[in-house]
Enzyme design. Structure first.
Site, short mmCIF file in Angstrom:
data_model
loop_
_atom_site.label_atom_id
_atom_site.label_comp_id
_atom_site.label_asym_id
_atom_site.label_seq_id
_atom_site.Cartn_x
_atom_site.Cartn_y
_atom_site.Cartn_z
N PHE A 136 -41.76 -17.86 24.91
CA PHE A 136 -42.36 -16.57 24.99
C PHE A 136 -42.15 -16.54 23.23
CE2 PHE A 136 -42.26 -12.04 24.72
CZ PHE A 136 -43.51 -11.85 24.67
N ASP A 221 -35.63 -20.35 19.08
CA ASP A 221 -36.26 -19.03 18.90
C ASP A 221 -34.77 -18.30 19.72
OD1 ASP A 221 -36.74 -16.49 19.99
OD2 ASP A 221 -38.33 -16.91 19.99
N LYS A 250 -32.88 -8.84 19.86
CA LYS A 250 -32.04 -8.90 21.35
C LYS A 250 -30.72 -7.96 21.78
CE LYS A 250 -35.93 -10.91 24.87
NZ LYS A 250 -36.46 -9.32 25.75
C1 LIG Z 1 -37.56 -15.89 23.21
C2 LIG Z 1 -37.68 -14.36 22.91
N1 LIG Z 1 -38.63 -14.79 21.67
C3 LIG Z 1 -39.22 -13.66 21.10
C4 LIG Z 1 -39.13 -12.44 22.06
C5 LIG Z 1 -39.97 -10.93 21.31
O1 LIG Z 1 -39.11 -10.05 20.95
P1 LIG Z 1 -39.36 -8.55 20.51
O2 LIG Z 1 -40.11 -8.31 22.34
O3 LIG Z 1 -38.52 -7.98 20.28
O4 LIG Z 1 -40.29 -9.05 19.82
C6 LIG Z 1 -38.75 -12.47 22.92
C7 LIG Z 1 -38.78 -11.48 24.05
O5 LIG Z 1 -38.48 -11.38 25.24
C8 LIG Z 1 -38.22 -13.73 23.62
O6 LIG Z 1 -37.32 -13.84 25.16
#
Ligand SMILES: Cc1ncc(COP(=O)(O)O)c(C=O)c1O
Length: 398
Positions: A136, A221, A250
């Site tokens: 994700f 990520d 986050k």
């Molecule tokens: C690993 C990861 N990358 C990217 C995102 C996306 O982040 P945002 O909701 O701040 O755009 C999330 C959100 O849950 C995530 O867990």
């Protein structure tokens, strides 16, 4: 007579697009690991705004920094220098592999920046990013295209070109997906949203090796795993694998919206003036909040405490598995990101278990349709963990 929760729900449902399925609770106040709703009910938070409020709600140092900075200067754009964002970038550089930083406002935007950087730094004709099934990476079009879960693509096709997905944990298939157009491999060290699925250290080291052999960039990520969630500032520190580009978001601002992309100076050189930008990215108030957050995290013993209480949490969850074999399969996670993986029968009850916990005053969630996920504030105490486990025991028994 409607309750205050119901009144706000009714007003909100009348005006919001229905893209969220919310719990019927309106939260009005937070303190540490506790939240309070509009009717004065108290909850223990094992979700932290989805792995965001790592220092707990309204941490005094962060609240003070926000207030102080809001009185001085709120916003000027990135056409000028400001102190808070510079201090934050210095802290990130001093405490990671990176030499250079770009600030965005969210995880998805940080990932967009990473994908754009990987493409431009790799040169013409090399644009494809290989990410993993079950990943994700966010909801913007490129981030969702990188996300290896069809359900997030459906209805929004065609997806942007240049993304392919390799099966989780299979290096051979990934190796076969590499072409002359490939520029990067992107992954989360632990897949959070799909149910807390850690990638094996050997696999991640294998990715690093493949990147070296094929001249590819390795993007981690760490939007969810970063900022202390796994018991070190970044998860990569525990893996003996250093990425070329890393994103985080986050918990960076403990609830203020900020994301960051970090990289080395050689790779960063590809993003020249005008090539990428964000109006709000690294805004003084969000940056001041993030500086305050990082300073607390970097205090002596903070991460050691997270790791110790994380192990305690894991052991307590582990005890539940043999007690409820019909519902629970295993415990997965690291640091302070844990999941109770459910059996086939348990999965059917997943949403109901979360609701039952909410009724008892505990916030948790059902991740990836496979597991109950626990991402409490990193400051959670063993006593609070005990209370959660006692409530889980009751709910499972019911
Ligand atoms: C690993 C990861 N990358 C990217 C995102 C996306 O982040 P945002 O909701 O701040 O755009 C999330 C959100 O849950 C995530 O867990």
């Amino acid at each position: 007579m409607s309750t205050e929760n119901e009144k706000l729900k009714e007003r909100a449902d009348a005006v919001f697009i229905g893209n969220y399925s919310r719990n019927p609770v309106a939260l009005v106040k937070g303190e540490g690991c506790r939240l309070f709703d509009a009717d004065g009910r108290e909850y223990l938070d094992f979700l932290s705004g989805i792995a965001v409020c790592a220092l707990g709600h309204c941490h005094p140092a962060v609240t003070e920094a926000i207030g102080r900075q809001a009185k001085e200067l709120v916003h000027v754009s990135n056409l000028f220098y400001t102190g808070p964002q510079t201090e934050l970038a210095e802290l990130l550089v001093a405490n990671s592999f990176a030499d250079k930083v770009f600030f965005a406002n969210s995880g998805a935007e940080a990932n967009e920046a990473a994908i754009k950087l990987a493409r431009i730094a790799s040169g013409q004709g090399r644009y494809e990013v290989i990410s993993l099934e079950g990943s994700f990476h966010g909801r913007t079009l490129a981030a969702v295209a990188a996300t290896g879960q069809i359900k997030f693509h459906q209805g929004f096709e065609p997806m942007p070109e240049g993304f392919s997905h390799a099966p989780f944990g299979d290096l051979n298939v990934l190796d076969n997906l590499i072409t002359d157009s490939t520029c990067a491999i992107m992954c989360e060290p632990i897949q959070g949203e799909s149910g807390v699925r850690p990638l094996a250290v050997e696999y991640l080291q294998g990715l690093r090796k493949l990147c070296q052999e094929h001249g590819l960039l390795l993007i981690f990520d760490e939007v969810q795993t970063g900022m202390g969630r796994t018991g070190t500032l970044f998860a990569y520190e525990q893996l003996a694998v250093t990425p070329d580009i890393m994103t985080t978001a986050k918990a960076l601002g403990n609830g203020m919206p900020i994301g960051a992309m970090l990289t080395t100076k050689d790779i960063a050189a590809a993003l020249v003036p005008g090539s990428h930008a964000s109006t709000f990215g690294g805004n003084p108030v969000t940056s001041a909040a993030a500086v305050a957050t990082m300073k607390v995290m970097l205090e002596d013993g903070f991460f050691a405490g997270v790791r110790d209480r994380g192990i305690y949490f894991r052991d307590e969850l582990q005890k539940l598995v043999p007690q409820f074999p019909k519902l629970l399969r295993e415990v997965r996670g690291l640091g302070m990101i844990w999941a109770l993986v459910l059996t086939e029968e348990g999965v059917k009850l997943g949403p109901e278990l979360v609701n039952k916990m909410l009724e008892k005053g505990y916030l948790i969630n059902f991740a990836g349709n496979v597991a109950l996920r626990f991402v409490p504030p990193l400051i959670v105490t063993t006593e609070e963990i005990d209370r959660l486990v006692a409530a889980l025991t009751q709910v499972f028994a019911e």
